[in-house]
Design an enzyme around this catalytic site. Sequence first.
Site, short mmCIF file in Angstrom:
data_model
loop_
_atom_site.label_atom_id
_atom_site.label_comp_id
_atom_site.label_asym_id
_atom_site.label_seq_id
_atom_site.Cartn_x
_atom_site.Cartn_y
_atom_site.Cartn_z
CG PHE A 44 8.53 -4.21 6.03
CD1 PHE A 44 8.01 -5.50 5.87
CD2 PHE A 44 7.75 -3.28 6.72
CE1 PHE A 44 6.77 -5.85 6.39
CE2 PHE A 44 6.51 -3.61 7.23
CZ PHE A 44 6.02 -4.90 7.06
CE LYS A 59 16.25 4.32 3.46
NZ LYS A 59 15.75 3.20 4.31
CD GLU A 109 15.09 0.98 8.37
OE1 GLU A 109 14.95 1.28 7.16
OE2 GLU A 109 14.42 1.49 9.27
CB CYS A 119 -0.07 -0.72 0.48
SG CYS A 119 0.16 -1.02 -1.26
#
Length: 492
Positions: free
Chosen positions: A152, A176, A179, A284
């Site tokens: 995300f 992908k 979400e 990160c």
Amino acid sequence: MSTNGQLLNFINGQWQRSSASQYLDVTNPATARVMTRVPLSPAAEVDAAVQAGLQAFTEWRRTPVTDRIQYLFKLKNLLEEHLDEIARTITNECGKTYAESVGEMRRGIENVEVACGAPSLMQGYNNEDIARGIDEHMIRQPLGVVAAITPFNFPGMIPLWFMPYALATGNCFILKPSEKVPMTSQKLFELLEAAGFPPGVVQLVNGSKETVDALLDHPGIKAISFVGSTPVAKYVYSRAAANGKRAQCQGGAKNPVVIMPDADMDAATRIMADSAFGCAGQRCLAASVAITVGEARDIFTEQIADAAASRKVGYGLDEGVEMGPVITRESKARIESLITKGEQEGARVLVDGRGKQVSGYEEGFWVFPTVLDSVNPEGEIARTEIFGPVLSLMHARDIDEAIELVNKRPYGNMACIFTSSGATARQFRYEVDAGNVGINIGVAAPMAFFPFSGWNESFFGDLHAQGRHGVEFYTQTKVVVERWPREWSRKF
Ligand code: NAD
């Protein structure tokens, strides 16, 4: 692209409504307002994308690389033209400030630019006369259909760590996205559509675990690129490998920064505040542990506490805002409970970001900058990726003790040092157990022409994202040994 408030998939060159039985809300973390809904696409839609990809691959791999990169040049121009719109979408679904969203897209575009060098990047090598009259060549060929699963926190940049290299080298690519932030990918795919890629070459399938599992298990997919948390990275790596796929999986992090007493303390504080609290600590490469050495302790502690307390938190599209919200209500609760855990383990909360609100955005998922002092190096907080705007302070007597503390962590994404001594910097660079190292730099994010080089629990695989590693990951080598004796030619 959406209909009736529901996002669509992009399969075989068409925007398609998913047959998903489940949809999730996509929420603006600054306002807690639902903006749209994302489908959790079933395996059948992954299969449709793979079949379209396999069909497109035959022609795409034969398309000369010089022609393939023309689509990327178009994409680069479209991304520049639509930068403002994409950056606003990132801020609205991910929470970071507008400037951070623009910065993220710049790094993404950089990867498109580097992948345009594919004609040279994917060249092989050869030797004449490896034996008398025999020549040997290595050439690189694409793998086929490949997929990326992304997190995300960088919805614009991270898909572009992979997609341009996969496409330029002749693969068909399926994304992908997370979400939690699927709207940026919709914008990106509108631009990919406008760039005119042939149907099936680049596709979007929304979803979460079930969709990921379908990608990992599909025999038509040759390689998986993943970025996300360490437990999921490990899972994806092992399931992809068990299914015979090539995989590169980037995981979580806990990044330490050493502050030497000879560092420029004002610069170190300013850079560290950006590094720890930028993107609300949801990077990160965020600095999450500062290890002060010797006399650096008092001055750095005081200065960083001031910097944390004065950072302006708010909605990322508002003027002057330096830090946005965290991604979800659950994430806010988790971060706050980890701060409490740190306190229970003996840390002193110098600046407390729990229980705060931003006026006008009372429902937002706010955690303000937090500084924990004297964090127990053996405690849970020292080992856990908090993924929020929380900086832990630890103290060491000398550089050897500081490096020992750095190398104790299970992760190895990044380690930095602030010092004015070349000898200390060299010792650090040489001994530290991390794949990305910063010297007088707060967020040591490699340029697109260098690999994004996480180690240990921060990375599973061999070839990393970006640059030459990306090109190597998405190609397989073919070695040809050939002999053309003149006397044999005469026979035919
Ligand atoms: P996440 O692991 O929750 O999700 C990442 C992706 O995996 C998403 O697309 C999600 O749909 C999917 N996923 C989640 N759970 C799954 C499951 N059980 N099975 C299969 N798929 C699953 O990560 P996140 O919260 O979106 O992102 C934050 C994490 O990503 C942090 O740990 C951060 O350090 C890490 N990250 C690492 C890097 C890096 O370069 N190493 C870069 C950015 C983010």
